[in-house]
Design a protein around this motif. Structure first.
Motif, mmCIF file in Angstrom:
data_model
loop_
_atom_site.group_PDB
_atom_site.id
_atom_site.type_symbol
_atom_site.label_atom_id
_atom_site.label_comp_id
_atom_site.label_asym_id
_atom_site.label_seq_id
_atom_site.Cartn_x
_atom_site.Cartn_y
_atom_site.Cartn_z
ATOM 1 N N GLN A 231 -78.056 2.860 -21.037
ATOM 2 C CA GLN A 231 -77.198 1.962 -21.083
ATOM 3 C C GLN A 231 -77.596 0.593 -21.068
ATOM 4 N N HIS B 95 -76.268 -3.176 -19.815
ATOM 5 C CA HIS B 95 -75.376 -4.273 -19.128
ATOM 6 C C HIS B 95 -75.614 -5.526 -19.161
ATOM 7 N N ARG C 58 -72.352 1.691 -23.095
ATOM 8 C CA ARG C 58 -72.905 2.889 -22.613
ATOM 9 C C ARG C 58 -72.994 4.126 -23.918
#
Length: 191
Positions: A115, A117, A133
C-alpha cells in the motif's frame, strides 16, 4: 514529530489501538478519505476515527502489522510505502454509505500486500489520510477475486443467513466503542 515518527506511529495505532499514541500523532481535525468503506465511526475526525479504523481492521485480521518500507516528505505531505499483513480470522466487512456492502467470512488465510498512504501533516500531526492499496491482491489472497466457488458460496450463505448483517453490526459496535473510549478519555482528562 518528524515524518518517519508520524508514519510509524499512525500505523502502530492501527495495529494496537493505543489511545495515547493516537493523541500524539493524529490532529483533532484529521480527515480519513478511506473511511467511506468502513463503519461510520471511522469517519469521525481526529484520533477517535483512527482508533475506530484500527478496531475495524483488527476485527478481521489477527496479527495485523504494517511494516513500513519507506517514507518521503514534501511540503506538508508524508508518503508512506508499507505492507499490510495479518491472518483473516474474522469477517472482513466493507460498507457503502454506512450500510453493509460485503462481508467476507473468515478464511484463515494470510494477507500480505503493498500500500501507499499519503498523509497530510501540520504542526507535527496527521491531518488527512488517503491510500492507494492493492486490494485486488488482498482479495485474491482471501479467495474472493477471482472468486473461488467455496468462498463465493460462503459469502452468499452468510448474507442469506443473516451472519453478514450480524458481523456488520458487531464490527460497527467495536468501532463505535473504540471511538467512544477515546472521546470519553478526552472528556475525563479535560474535567
Amino acid at each position: 514529530m518528524n515524518a518517519d515518527e508520524l508514519a510509524h506511529g499512525l500505523f502502530r495505532v492501527l495495529e494496537t489501538g493505543d489511545r495515547s499514541l493516537a493523541a500524539s500523532v493524529v490532529a483533532d481535525d484529521n480527515h480519513n478519505r478511506e473511511a467511506a468503506v468502513s463503519p461510520s465511526a471511522c469517519a469521525i475526525p481526529g484520533p477517535a476515527g483512527v482508533l475506530a479504523s484500527g478496531a475495524w481492521m483488527r476485527f478481521a485480521f489477527d496479527e495485523l502489522r504494517f511494516p513500513v518500507l519507506g517514507v518521503a516528505e514534501s511540503e506538508g505531505q508524508v508518503w508512506v510505502r508499507l505492507r499490510m499483513q495479518g491472518r483473516h480470522t474474522g469477517a472482513f466487512v466493507r460498507f457503502r454509505d454506512g450500510a453493509l456492502d460485503q462481508a467476507i467470512p473468515p478464511t484463515g488465510q494470510r494477507i500480505d500486500f503493498e500500500q501507499v498512504h499519503v498523509l497530510g501533516v501540520r504542526d507535527g500531526k496527521v491531518v488527512s489520510h488517503e491510500a492507494v492499496r492493492d486490494d485486488v491482491t488482498m482479495l485474491g489472497q482471501l479467495g474472493v477475486f477471482p472468486p473461488s466457488p467455496a468462498v463465493g458460496l460462503r459469502m452468499v450463505a452468510w448474507r442469506l443467513s443473516g451472519r453478514a448483517a450480524r458481523a456488520a453490526a458487531e464490527v460497527s459496535g467495536q468501532a463505535d466503542r473504540a471511538a467512544e473510549a477515546y472521546r470519553s478519555g478526552v472528556v475525563a482528562n479535560q474535567a
